[in-house]
Design a protein around this motif. Structure first.
Motif, PDB file in Angstrom:
ATOM      1  N   GLY A 204      45.380  39.013  77.524  1.00 17.82           N
ATOM      2  CA  GLY A 204      46.124  40.086  77.754  1.00 17.82           C
ATOM      3  C   GLY A 204      47.601  39.394  78.521  1.00 17.82           C
ATOM      4  N   VAL A 205      47.910  38.411  78.118  1.00 16.00           N
ATOM      5  CA  VAL A 205      49.365  37.692  78.805  1.00 16.00           C
ATOM      6  C   VAL A 205      50.507  38.404  78.033  1.00 16.00           C
ATOM      7  N   SER A 206      50.457  38.412  76.790  1.00 19.31           N
ATOM      8  CA  SER A 206      51.522  39.082  76.032  1.00 19.31           C
ATOM      9  C   SER A 206      51.203  40.134  75.156  1.00 19.31           C
ATOM     10  N   HIS A 337      46.035  31.193  67.036  1.00 17.11           N
ATOM     11  CA  HIS A 337      45.862  32.683  67.029  1.00 17.11           C
ATOM     12  C   HIS A 337      47.299  33.436  67.509  1.00 17.11           C
ATOM     13  N   ARG A 361      47.370  45.718  73.210  1.00 20.03           N
ATOM     14  CA  ARG A 361      46.169  45.304  73.415  1.00 20.03           C
ATOM     15  C   ARG A 361      45.436  45.966  74.759  1.00 20.03           C
TER      16      ARG A 361
HETATM   17  C1  HEM Z   1      37.352  38.254  70.333  1.00 14.90           C
HETATM   18  C2  HEM Z   1      38.328  38.253  69.493  1.00 14.90           C
HETATM   19  C3  HEM Z   1      39.701  37.809  69.775  1.00 14.90           C
HETATM   20  C4  HEM Z   1      39.801  36.932  71.015  1.00 14.90           C
HETATM   21  C5  HEM Z   1      38.784  36.002  71.662  1.00 14.90           C
HETATM   22  C6  HEM Z   1      41.187  36.758  71.139  1.00 14.90           C
HETATM   23  C7  HEM Z   1      41.861  36.061  72.132  1.00 14.90           C
HETATM   24  C8  HEM Z   1      43.164  36.124  72.359  1.00 14.90           C
HETATM   25  C9  HEM Z   1      43.825  35.024  73.342  1.00 14.90           C
HETATM   26  C10 HEM Z   1      43.387  34.043  74.395  1.00 14.90           C
HETATM   27  C11 HEM Z   1      45.263  35.321  73.453  1.00 14.90           C
HETATM   28  C12 HEM Z   1      46.409  34.774  74.261  1.00 14.90           C
HETATM   29  C13 HEM Z   1      46.733  35.496  75.394  1.00 14.90           C
HETATM   30  C14 HEM Z   1      47.171  36.723  75.389  1.00 14.90           C
HETATM   31  O1  HEM Z   1      48.649  36.551  74.844  1.00 14.90           O
HETATM   32  O2  HEM Z   1      46.961  37.739  75.599  1.00 14.90           O
HETATM   33  C15 HEM Z   1      45.409  36.535  72.484  1.00 14.90           C
HETATM   34  C16 HEM Z   1      46.549  36.912  71.884  1.00 14.90           C
HETATM   35  C17 HEM Z   1      46.731  37.769  70.883  1.00 14.90           C
HETATM   36  N1  HEM Z   1      45.860  38.459  70.125  1.00 14.90           N
HETATM   37 FE1  HEM Z   1      43.916  38.033  70.266  1.00 14.90          FE
HETATM   38  N2  HEM Z   1      41.849  37.799  70.287  1.00 14.90           N
HETATM   39  C18 HEM Z   1      41.013  38.344  69.813  1.00 14.90           C
HETATM   40  C19 HEM Z   1      41.151  39.326  68.613  1.00 14.90           C
HETATM   41  C20 HEM Z   1      42.297  40.063  68.237  1.00 14.90           C
HETATM   42  C21 HEM Z   1      42.478  40.839  67.238  1.00 14.90           C
HETATM   43  C22 HEM Z   1      41.417  41.392  66.472  1.00 14.90           C
HETATM   44  C23 HEM Z   1      43.814  40.821  66.956  1.00 14.90           C
HETATM   45  C24 HEM Z   1      44.650  41.619  66.169  1.00 14.90           C
HETATM   46  C25 HEM Z   1      44.351  41.756  64.739  1.00 14.90           C
HETATM   47  C26 HEM Z   1      44.545  39.971  68.056  1.00 14.90           C
HETATM   48  C27 HEM Z   1      46.031  40.078  67.953  1.00 14.90           C
HETATM   49  C28 HEM Z   1      46.508  39.499  69.183  1.00 14.90           C
HETATM   50  C29 HEM Z   1      47.905  39.358  69.610  1.00 14.90           C
HETATM   51  C30 HEM Z   1      48.790  40.319  68.940  1.00 14.90           C
HETATM   52  C31 HEM Z   1      47.951  38.712  70.530  1.00 14.90           C
HETATM   53  C32 HEM Z   1      49.287  38.307  71.526  1.00 14.90           C
HETATM   54  C33 HEM Z   1      50.056  37.274  70.550  1.00 14.90           C
HETATM   55  C34 HEM Z   1      51.697  37.126  71.254  1.00 14.90           C
HETATM   56  O3  HEM Z   1      52.394  38.132  71.339  1.00 14.90           O
HETATM   57  O4  HEM Z   1      51.805  35.987  71.814  1.00 14.90           O
HETATM   58  N3  HEM Z   1      43.598  39.418  68.847  1.00 14.90           N
HETATM   59  N4  HEM Z   1      44.185  36.898  71.725  1.00 14.90           N
END
Ligand code: HEM
Length: 495
Positions: A204-206, A337, A361
């Protein structure tokens, strides 16, 4: 920090989870089918007044902030309810929802996630007598008409609110208007892991910052409100019918995480870099898979050493663009990611805007902490993961595109021009071969293969309508034939 919004948006008309996220330590996800449409529409008129709005969420956040400043003990009791409907739900309600997908019958919302998971998302599938379906929990193979979210500070408060909501729809009586398909509880993780997802990374940082609503901080450009909200500036569909304005498409994904296996993978493949210990090499590997350290610090800014202070600083923790790193994986792998899901200058330097791809998110973790026995065996024995929720004004521009064209696409962003193919997003990418380049800072061409760490087990696409739509279009006044006394009572409560 909460800043008073300067927005022209009508915050009393927008459900609270979309723009700011209902504050929560715990959250109930109540998936339902509508059994009796007429009754349901009358009862929805009673649910509408208890729906938490964006304005109320801002007020709640202010109360929490004040409570903390005063050094108040414990958590203040706060609970919020939101409601959304699937395409099947609108059909059941007898509402023509074609304004939601511009009449495009291939739109993911109209197709439903059950079909989209097989056609476009790459979820694992299984054969059934009715054809190929995603390999999901059985409840998600049934039609789901709607989702009620109940978020709050404690199990007691949210359980009590659930009872209230169920009573509105007569659940427990002989003639309920809804049937519970599935109830899932999510909980933030305890202690130091608070706000961290189950692999251990701060989440939930970005999130997109909305023009006029959110404070301006260094980082990606702010987005127009219509990237998240229908009928607002930036919504790709023009001339929405009035009831479809101020809503948002809500994507739910039931994502199971194999946590002991993920940690074993990191332990077994430590990166060798300068004088890092094997433990530090494993930390670095995890950080390069995610694009951030566990603390949340972005590796594009601090590539080889965590910086927890930077992670906590909102002036700096989103201030990166892979700017000097185009065509380079030295600081951050292309497939990490956060780079896959928000490529920043990888696209913007080519004149391709990422604005329409942004999603808000709002998920929460589910399941217990890893047990000593799981740790010892390096094997998942208890179900845990992420109840992934995101909001956007177009699922095909937002979630679906991100999953299909970025995370699952080994060639994105620079596959064609590079000696090394980026590979899949190591967390959420679906497909084979499961590998990526760029993890090893000494040799970007070296590819590492990885198993599935995240397994989708359910989901659906919903629309979270405005308060006005809930009160005026989707609900109905009680029938005239109702007994006079009862009618007056129901109408008074429905105001
Ligand atoms: C269990 C599944 C997932 C885990 C453990 C996970 C974990 C993370 C983590 C650790 C971050 C970095 C912290 C942050 O910016 O909030 C992140 C960012 C993000 N995740 Fe995930 N995520 C998951 C699923 C998904 C899915 C399904 C999507 C979309 C298809 C997604 C889209 C994003 C986006 C858009 C960001 C921010 C990117 C940015 O703006 O830098 N995530 N996620």
């Amino acid at each position: 920090m909460t800043t008073p919004p300067t927005t022209k948006l009508n915050l009393d008309n927008i459900q609270g989870d979309i723009l700011s996220g209902i504050p929560k330590k715990t959250e109930l996800y109540y998936f339902f089918q509508i059994l009796d449409t007429k009754k349901f529409r009358v009862q929805l008129g009673k649910l509408a007044p208890i729906i938490k709005t964006a304005a109320q969420v801002l007020h709640d956040r202010k109360c929490i902030e004040d409570h903390k400043k005063r050094g108040g003990h414990g958590l203040i009791q706060i609970v919020g309810v939101n409601v959304s409907f699937s395409h099947l739900g609108f059909q059941k309600l007898g509402i023509n929802d074609s304004t939601l997908f511009g009449g495009n019958t291939n739109d993911p919302f109209s197709v439903g996630q059950l079909n989209d998971a097989v056609r476009n998302l790459g979820d694992p599938t299984k054969e059934t007598p009715n054809g190929v379906v995603p390999d999901w929990e059985k409840e998600f193979l049934q039609p789901i008409h709607g989702l009620i979210l109940i978020a709050g500070e404690s199990h007691a408060t949210t359980d009590k609110k659930l009872k209230e909501v169920e009573a509105i729809f007569g659940v427990g009586s002989k003639t309920p208007s809804v049937k519970k398909v599935k109830l899932i509880r999510g909980d933030v993780r305890p202690g130091k892991e608070h706000a961290h997802e189950h692999f251990g990374f701060l989440d939930g940082v970005s999130n997109p910052s909305v023009i006029g609503f959110d404070p301006i901080l260094p980082g990606p450009a702010q987005v127009r409100p219509g990237i998240l909200l229908t009928g607002q500036d930036g919504d790709p569909i023009q001339n929405r019918e009035p009831w479809a304005v101020d809503g948002s498409f809500q994507v739910f994904r039931y994502l199971f995480q194999e946590v002991p296996e993920f940690h074993k993978y990191l332990r077994d493949n430590p990166l060798k870099f300068e004088d890092l210990t094997p433990e530090e090499g494993s930390e670095l590997l995890g950080a390069r898979m995610v694009g951030r350290w566990r603390s949340g610090a972005p590796i594009d800014v601090t590539p080889f050493k965590d910086d927890p202070k930077l992670a906590k600083d909102p002036q700096r923790n989103n201030d990166f663009k892979f700017k000097d790193q185009l065509n380079s994986q030295q600081r951050c792998p292309f497939a990490a990611h956060v780079r896959k899901t928000m490529p920043r200058d990888d696209l913007e330097s080519l004149g391709i805007s990422v604005e329409s791809r942004r999603i808000a998110r709002r998920g929460i973790q589910f399941g217990p902490e890893v047990t000593p026995s799981e740790k010892q065996e390096d094997k998942t024995q208890k179900e845990r993961g992420l109840l992934f929720v995101c909001y956007q004004s177009s699922i095909s521009n937002g979630f679906q595109f991100m999953q299909q064209s970025w995370a699952n696409n080994a060639n994105f962003p620079f596959g064609e021009q590079q000696p090394e193919v980026p590979g899949l997003d190591p967390l959420i990418g679906r497909g084979t071969p499961r590998k990526m380049s760029g993890l090893d800072p000494n040799d970007a061409t070296r590819e590492l293969t990885f198993p599935d760490f995240i397994i989708p087990r359910g989901g659906e696409y919903f629309f979270t309508p405005s308060i006005k739509a809930l009160k005026e279009t989707l609900s109905e006044k009680p029938p005239r034939s109702a007994e006079a006394g009862n009618e007056a009572e129901v109408e008074a409560e429905a105001e």
